[in-house]
Design a protein around this motif. Structure first.
Motif, short mmCIF file in Angstrom:
data_model
loop_
_atom_site.label_atom_id
_atom_site.label_comp_id
_atom_site.label_asym_id
_atom_site.label_seq_id
_atom_site.Cartn_x
_atom_site.Cartn_y
_atom_site.Cartn_z
N VAL A 11 1.22 -1.45 -0.13
CA VAL A 11 0.00 0.08 0.09
C VAL A 11 0.40 1.70 0.03
O VAL A 11 0.29 2.63 -0.91
CB VAL A 11 -0.75 0.20 0.92
CG1 VAL A 11 -1.95 -0.86 0.81
CG2 VAL A 11 -0.52 -0.39 3.07
N ASP A 12 1.99 0.50 0.64
CA ASP A 12 3.19 2.56 0.95
C ASP A 12 3.52 2.76 -0.72
O ASP A 12 4.81 3.22 -0.64
CB ASP A 12 4.00 2.30 1.56
CG ASP A 12 3.03 2.52 3.25
OD1 ASP A 12 1.88 3.11 3.06
OD2 ASP A 12 3.44 2.18 3.86
N ALA A 13 3.82 2.15 -1.38
CA ALA A 13 4.62 1.78 -2.96
C ALA A 13 4.54 2.97 -3.24
O ALA A 13 2.88 3.50 -3.91
CB ALA A 13 4.38 0.38 -3.82
N LEU A 14 5.88 3.58 -4.25
CA LEU A 14 5.34 4.73 -4.58
C LEU A 14 5.93 4.77 -5.84
O LEU A 14 6.53 4.22 -6.73
CB LEU A 14 6.33 5.33 -3.91
CG LEU A 14 5.71 6.71 -2.66
CD1 LEU A 14 6.86 7.15 -1.52
CD2 LEU A 14 4.61 7.01 -1.94
N GLY A 15 4.52 5.29 -6.84
CA GLY A 15 5.47 5.76 -8.28
C GLY A 15 5.23 6.87 -8.46
O GLY A 15 4.10 8.28 -8.34
N GLY A 16 6.47 7.50 -8.77
CA GLY A 16 7.02 8.71 -8.60
C GLY A 16 6.63 9.82 -6.35
O GLY A 16 6.50 8.86 -6.35
N ASN A 17 5.46 11.09 -7.53
CA ASN A 17 5.38 11.08 -5.44
C ASN A 17 3.79 10.05 -5.35
O ASN A 17 3.10 10.61 -3.96
CB ASN A 17 5.02 12.62 -5.29
CG ASN A 17 6.73 12.97 -5.39
OD1 ASN A 17 7.52 12.56 -4.88
ND2 ASN A 17 6.84 14.41 -6.21
N ILE A 18 3.25 9.09 -5.55
CA ILE A 18 2.03 9.42 -5.27
C ILE A 18 2.10 7.39 -4.86
O ILE A 18 1.95 6.65 -5.35
CB ILE A 18 0.76 9.27 -6.87
CG1 ILE A 18 1.00 10.19 -7.51
CG2 ILE A 18 -0.09 8.55 -6.47
CD1 ILE A 18 0.04 9.83 -9.08
#
Length: 376
Positions: free
Chosen positions: A315-322
């Motif tokens: 759930v905390d994985a980041l795509g860019g800053n999202i």
């Protein structure tokens, strides 16, 4: 008089560990007119089928090799036959045979022989690195090597349940892990949301896993398993290191789920198309304090229920800053409902990789358990 299935199995049993495929090919040439055989093993990321004898890996979705692996049934395409290689739900890869068999009896016999190859690969792998080496697309980190060696497998199928799990990033995972065992009456599942970096994280997870196994094999109840692992970690680290862990036990006759939530990864229940998170008592992580008294909770599963366990790295994985987040997780879990557990896990992990455009930076573990109902 022995049939071709028996002769092929005997050839596998008698073959030196490095000549399993050679001896099998010779026997199949004699019995079925097979002129070529190649074993393709699935890699640690579940994204590539790697040929044991070298050559081009198979990556393209829709390729006959992947259709065989995904559907776990023989695929005849052109001059080749593809057969699933595995054991008790653990998918190891596929066997390509040339030429393709021409009648259904031969297809059935060769499918049974491919399964026998899966059993023999499992039997010999403890004493050779040949098949481990051939299923890695790149080098594992030392911590990842430790973590993969700790696992009981990646998927399991029995009449009452099926389950699967995956570690990410597959070639560099540090502390996240899972473990399971079943004895025909119960299935136990533990999922660890690891902490720390590198080998230190892998060592902490290994200590917790072996402590839980020791307690389980000693016949202790689930809460006492948690307490023993808690004591083992606290005795070594005095509270400076601890592990968020979820322990589960399913009674296979009744579907009664027992849970101990030790500051755990996220548990999601899919029932009748709806996803929900059972209300669990968040207790202290293993090793945080001395002498923690853990309490069990109980949930009655219904036939067809699916349980997903995911660590914070999902759930905390980041795509860019999202952030990937709960909404995306809920969407993908609903979408994977018709899939087998291993395919559901692969789909979720694939969605994560697409979201972050590559391998995950932080550890993530995904486990899926289907309760299919009591069976004799």
């Amino acid at each position: 008089m022995r049939g071709p299935d028996d002769r092929a199995r005997q050839a596998l049993i008698e073959a030196p560990v490095d000549l399993l495929l050679d001896r099998l090919t010779s026997q199949l040439a004699s019995d079925f007119g097979i002129s070529g055989a190649e074993l393709y093993q699935v890699d640690y990321r579940l994204s590539v089928l790697l040929p044991f004898g070298g050559g081009e890996p198979v990556t393209r979705p829709g390729h006959p090799a992947w259709r065989c692996f995904d559907h776990q049934e023989p695929i005849l395409a052109g001059d080749a036959g593809w057969f699933p290689v595995g054991m008790r739900g653990e998918r190891r890869g596929v066997l390509r045979l040339i030429p393709a068999p021409q009648d259904q009896e031969a297809v059935d016999q060769l499918a049974a022989i491919a399964t026998a190859l899966g059993h023999e690969l499992a039997a010999v792998s403890a004493g050779t690195d040949l098949y481990r080496d051939a299923r890695r697309a790149r080098r594992l980190t030392l911590a990842a090597e430790m973590q993969w060696e700790l696992l009981p497998g990646r998927s399991r199928v029995r009449p009452s349940f099926s389950l699967a799990g995956q570690l990410e990033p597959a070639y560099a995972v540090r502390g996240d892990s899972f473990d399971w065992s079943d004895d025909g009456r119960r299935v136990w599942l533990s999922t660890v949301n690891g902490t720390g970096e590198g080998v230190a994280a892998a060592m902490l997870t290994a200590l917790a896993t072996h402590a839980l196994r020791n307690a389980r094999r000693g016949g202790l109840a689930l809460a006492d398993q948690a307490a023993l692992a808690d004591q083992a970690i606290y005795a070594l680290h005095r509270g400076e290191q601890h592990l968020a862990t979820l322990l589960m036990e399913v009674d296979l006759a009744s579907g009664r789920l027992t849970v101990v939530d030790a500051g755990s990864p996220r548990l999601v229940l899919l029932r009748d198309g709806e996803a929900s998170e059972p209300a669990l008592d968040k207790q202290f992580p293993l090793g945080m304090f001395e002498g923690t008294d853990y309490q069990e909770q109980h949930i009655d599963l219904s036939r067809g229920d699916r349980l997903f366990v995911v660590s914070d790295g999902v759930v905390d994985a980041l795509g860019g800053n999202i952030r990937y987040g709960e909404t995306a997780l809920d969407r993908i879990l609903r979408r994977t409902r018709p899939m087998a557990p291993l395919d559901a896990v692969r789909s979720l992990v694939g969605d994560l990789r697409a979201f972050v455009t590559g391998d995950l930076i932080d550890d993530a573990v995904v486990v899926c358990l289907d309760w299919t109902g009591p069976h004799p």
